[in-house]
Enzyme design. Structure first.
Site, PDB file in Angstrom:
ATOM      1  N   PHE A   7       0.826   1.083  -7.721  1.00 18.53           N
ATOM      2  CA  PHE A   7      -0.113   1.881  -6.959  1.00 18.53           C
ATOM      3  C   PHE A   7      -1.549   1.570  -7.375  1.00 18.53           C
ATOM      4  CE2 PHE A   7       3.792   4.290  -7.116  1.00 18.53           C
ATOM      5  CZ  PHE A   7       3.908   4.891  -5.866  1.00 18.53           C
ATOM      6  N   ASP A   8      -2.393   1.291  -6.400  1.00 25.36           N
ATOM      7  CA  ASP A   8      -3.823   1.408  -6.657  1.00 25.36           C
ATOM      8  C   ASP A   8      -4.109   2.890  -6.884  1.00 25.36           C
ATOM      9  OD1 ASP A   8      -6.562   0.769  -6.794  1.00 25.36           O
ATOM     10  OD2 ASP A   8      -6.810   1.139  -4.647  1.00 25.36           O
ATOM     11  N   CYS A   9      -5.256   3.201  -7.455  1.00 24.44           N
ATOM     12  CA  CYS A   9      -5.582   4.610  -7.714  1.00 24.44           C
ATOM     13  C   CYS A   9      -6.534   5.167  -6.668  1.00 24.44           C
ATOM     14  CB  CYS A   9      -6.173   4.771  -9.112  1.00 24.44           C
ATOM     15  SG  CYS A   9      -6.462   6.494  -9.593  1.00 24.44           S
TER      16      CYS A   9
END
Length: 217
Positions: A7-9
């Site tokens: 996941f990107d944040c």
């Protein structure tokens, strides 16, 4: 078979990009750099140093050295007051069960951890949090994603990345990973789905329910 969800944040786990732009633009304007929301927004997903270099080039104004140090305090203040998790993300993470997952973000480790703690998402990731601070080249280079996969002991081709930025999608594809575009953030502009697809995303999904259907049927 998917063995790791990356996941990107910002703009994926937390709805932070509008706040980030507001903070950065305010600091730049106070320093005499006439940056615009659109100028900064085009750089979503990149390291801060790279964003400031682009702003300097596009405005023709040298960004003062102390600007970089002032952006995070301004951003942190907004995060502490206004940051929210992305709608539906906590339920999605619950449904992942014990499937391996991690965060791979261009932001600093301090910012990632604050974002996760502030929104209650830290319980889903533990120590599986990785930052572009830990690699030589930020997105769109593959370094961060390859580093994250190595730390999680998963081959890149067994990982899928969820990203909202074209630079993140490019980095994921360069790393040999699948890339799913996410369109649920409040910063997303019309036709962003087309941009993500053009840069290698296999799909661009408007919600976490749609992401789940794409990944797991």
């Amino acid at each position: 078979m998917i063995e790791l969800v990356v996941f990107d944040c910002d703009g994926v786990l937390v709805d932070s990009e509008v706040l980030s732009v507001r903070a950065m633009r305010g600091v730049l304007e106070a320093a005499g750099v006439p940056a615009t929301d659109a100028m900064i927004g085009r750089c979503f997903g990149m390291k801060q140093a790279d964003i400031l270099a682009i702003v300097s080039r596009e405005t023709g104004v040298v960004v003062p050295n102390d600007v970089a140090d002032r952006i995070w305090p301004a951003t942190r203040l907004l995060f502490e007051q206004e940051l929210q998790p992305m709608p539906g993300i906590a339920d999605f993470l619950e449904r992942l069960g014990d499937r391996p997952r991690c965060v791979a973000s261009s932001s600093s480790l301090e910012r990632i951890h604050l974002s996760l703690k502030r929104t209650g998402l830290d319980r889903f990731f533990g120590d599986a949090v990785f930052s572009s601070q830990q690699v030589k080249h930020g997105k769109p280079a593959p370094d961060l994603f390859l580093f994250a996969a190595a730390q999680m002991n998963v081959a890149p081709e067994r990982a899928v990345v969820i990203e909202d930025s074209i630079y993140g999608v490019q980095g994921a594809k360069s790393a040999g990973m699948r890339a799913i575009g996410f369109l649920g953030g409040s910063h997303i502009q019309p036709d962003h789905d087309r941009a993500l697809l053009q840069h290698g995303a296999e799909s661009a999904e408007p919600s976490w329910e749609a992401v789940e259907r794409r990944l797991f049927g």
